[in-house]
Scaffold this active site. Structure first.
Site, PDB file in Angstrom:
ATOM      1  N   GLY A   1       0.252  37.867 -53.329  1.00 38.99           N
ATOM      2  CA  GLY A   1       0.697  38.705 -52.168  1.00 38.99           C
ATOM      3  C   GLY A   1       1.967  38.135 -51.656  1.00 38.99           C
ATOM      4  CB  SER A   2       2.712  37.692 -47.890  1.00 42.07           C
ATOM      5  OG  SER A   2       2.402  38.989 -47.574  1.00 42.07           O
ATOM      6  CB  THR A   3       2.878  33.381 -51.179  1.00 44.27           C
ATOM      7  OG1 THR A   3       1.884  33.422 -52.211  1.00 44.27           O
ATOM      8  CG2 THR A   3       1.820  32.523 -49.880  1.00 44.27           C
TER       9      THR A   3
END
Length: 603
Positions: A318-320
């Site tokens: 995801g966003s990481t």
């Protein structure tokens, strides 16, 4: 006329005469027989002596050596495992099994031929072992020898039994593996079963290195038991004191575990993992996961806990992963550091809708803001400036679908679509832009973020420093790694990540005087390519200090339940506690000392 007198008998004389036996000559044949018999005996003795000295000499010498030689067989000892500071993590302790041979029971001072009853022996043993006498008698009932009474006796108890001096009792020593830190290192060290067969972790993957060098020891002894130098060979008394040193720090490990367990319990999550790596050389300072188990009592736990999921299970980051993607776009010169994108809140890619997590339009924003608000639309627009083939090339080059070069047991490769599938469908590079559509392990994500922090070098994550002798501890390895990105590019992205922490007041990661960067992640959880409704994986990755990056911290919490479950609310608080401890334990000086002075309490 004189009368004549007859002489009477004299006093003391015998009335009877002594009989005299005449000496008869001995027949010659008898003398010859006796002489022959004596000669035959002497010849037999001489022959026997010659037989023993000449013919049977080697056999007798071997038997004598066997009686004079004490043979000690290896008992399978293993080397000690210690953390980076020398704290014991796993070691062998001597334990004893108690054997009874009732036919030889005898007490000190008894007649050697006397045999004591099992009741007499059980009475003495029960007092030393704090066990009921009846149980000992039941074990020995009707048996004359080879009765195993107890196992796992500690040296102190064995010493008390030995001092009783009871003949017919034998103490058999054997090594017993113990783990002083309990659950703290179970996920990486593993354990041995009751047969001392390694079952998990480093105990299994480094089995060959953990076995001590043991040889059969033979020592000649004199009649009084004194060792004879002639029976010793060079190196026969060598003691193997090598220890396997870890890179993990038990103090930081404990802080991370306590914070993680508390947060997983609070959010009723399925599981969690926390990791800390030195970005300069790939050393892991902490690697914890929950739930875990106690290797000293492994039989009480579900075998599914024996594997470390953070290096063996895949998930979509995801966003990481967004900072890594932006670094790739900068490296390819698809975007510029001062560039902007127009975030309308949603867009259509190949007929598929893509939204921001809050479905909010952010307007014209720069890339630090893209990370700060975690804009999916902004990431799709930014990565859309890179050709899909080059995007796939970089993901493949970073080793997404390759097994990481690591000493962590059981590490697996991630999953990445084939080049053809990735480039032929517009939705694949679009979802990959915000960290979905491919999968990796938390360990791999940690390695890639370390690459951002150290100037673009891909280092190998590891948890061991190797075997060390005595009390000496190894120092950390020098800077290494495979160059992947331009250091100037990584510095730009690190500054962007710092702005995420500085501008996110609700994140709770700001520490006066320290420059810290970070990124949260809240991704949908997929199972065999299908997203599970309502299931999320929350995460946070942090870097410190930004001006001279040394450490990266990653926290992943799987399937937290309840409202407001985001990386900022679930994973970030754990990372904050780990960073606080890391600053103290590693004595990291503040980048802005004046800020620390301003916030320090007045005396």
């Amino acid at each position: 006329m004189t009368a004549s007198r007859r002489p009477g008998p004299s006093r003391g004389r015998s009335n009877s005469r002594q009989k005299v036996v005449a000496i008869q000559p001995v027949p010659a044949i008898r003398l010859l027989a006796v002489y022959g018999l004596l000669c035959a005996g002497l010849v037999a003795l001489a022959g026997r002596l010659a037989w023993l000295q000449v013919v049977d000499g080697a056999n007798l010498q071997a038997r004598a050596h066997a009686i004079q030689t004490q043979t000690t067989q290896p008992i399978g000892k293993r080397r000690t495992i210690v953390d980076r500071n020398g704290r014991l993590v796993a070691l062998d302790e001597q334990r004893f099994s108690l054997w009874a041979h009732p036919r030889y029971f005898n007490f000190p001072g008894d007649d050697p031929q006397q045999v004591r009853s099992a009741d007499d022996v059980a009475t003495k043993l029960a007092a030393e072992l704090a066990l009921p006498k009846s149980g000992l008698l039941e074990a020995m009932a009707g048996r004359q020898t080879g009765v195993k009474l107890l196992s796992e006796l500690d040296p102190e108890t064995a010493g008390r039994i030995r001092q009783l001096g009871i003949s017919g009792l034998d103490l058999e020593p054997y090594p017993h593996r113990i783990y002083p830190q309990g659950q703290l290192f179970a996920n990486v060290v593993g354990f041995l079963n009751l047969e001392r067969v390694p079952q998990a972790g480093l105990e299994q993957s480094r089995d060959g290195e953990l076995k001590r060098n043991e040889t059969t020891l033979q020592m000649r002894r004199g009649a009084d038991g004194t060792p004879l130098p002639a029976g010793l060979t060079a190196g026969s008394l060598y003691g193997d004191d090598l220890r396997l040193q870890l890179t993990l720090d038990a103090r930081l490990q404990q802080v991370a575990q306590q914070a993680l367990v508390k947060q997983v319990k609070h959010w009723n999550a399925k599981r969690g993992a926390a990791m800390v790596m030195d970005v300069r050389n790939g050393e892991m300072l902490a690697l914890v996961s929950t739930p875990t188990y106690d290797p000293n009592q492994y039989w009480k736990y579900n075998p599914g806990l024996f594997r470390e999921w953070s290096v063996q299970d895949l998930y979509e980051p995801g966003s990481t992963f967004k900072p890594i993607n932006l670094a790739l776009a900068l490296q390819e010169k698809a975007i510029e550091a001062s560039g902007r994108v127009s975030d309308s809140g949603s867009l259509q890619i190949g007929g598929w809708p893509i939204f921001n997590h809050d479905k909010r339009a952010n307007g014209l924003i720069d890339f630090p803001t893209v990370l700060e608000v975690s804009s999916n639309v902004g990431m799709v627009l930014a990565m859309g400036k890179m050709k899909p083939a080059r995007f796939w090339h970089w993901l493949n080059n970073l080793g997404i679908d390759q097994t990481p070069d690591t000493d962590l047991p059981g590490a697996v490769a991630g999953e990445l679509k084939s080049r053809g599938d990735f480039t032929s469908s517009a939705i694949e590079p679009a979802v990959a832009a915000f960290g979905q559509g491919f999968s990796l392990t938390p360990l791999k994500l940690l390695q890639l973020h370390a690459m951002l922090a150290n100037g673009g070098r891909l280092v190998s994550p590891h948890i061991t420093r190797g075997l060390r002798s005595g009390d000496g501890l190894a120092t950390g390895p020098s800077r290494e790694g495979l160059p992947m990105l331009d250091p100037a590019v990584t510095r730009i992205v690190m500054n962007w990540m710092e702005s995420v922490v500085d501008k996110s007041s609700g994140l709770g990661m700001k520490i006066p005087g320290y420059r810290i960067g970070g990124k949260t992640g809240t991704a949908q959880k997929a199972d065999r390519g299908v997203y599970i409704p309502g299931a999320l994986i929350t995460s946070f990755v942090g870097h410190l200090p930004i001006d001279d990056p040394r450490y990266v911290v990653l926290v992943v919490v799987d399937e937290p339940k309840g409202g407001n479950t985001f990386g900022s609310t679930v994973a970030a608080p754990v990372a904050r506690q780990i960073i606080d401890a890391l600053l103290v334990l590693e004595r990291i000086p503040p980048s802005r000392p004046r800020e620390v002075q301003k916030t320090a309490p007045k005396a």
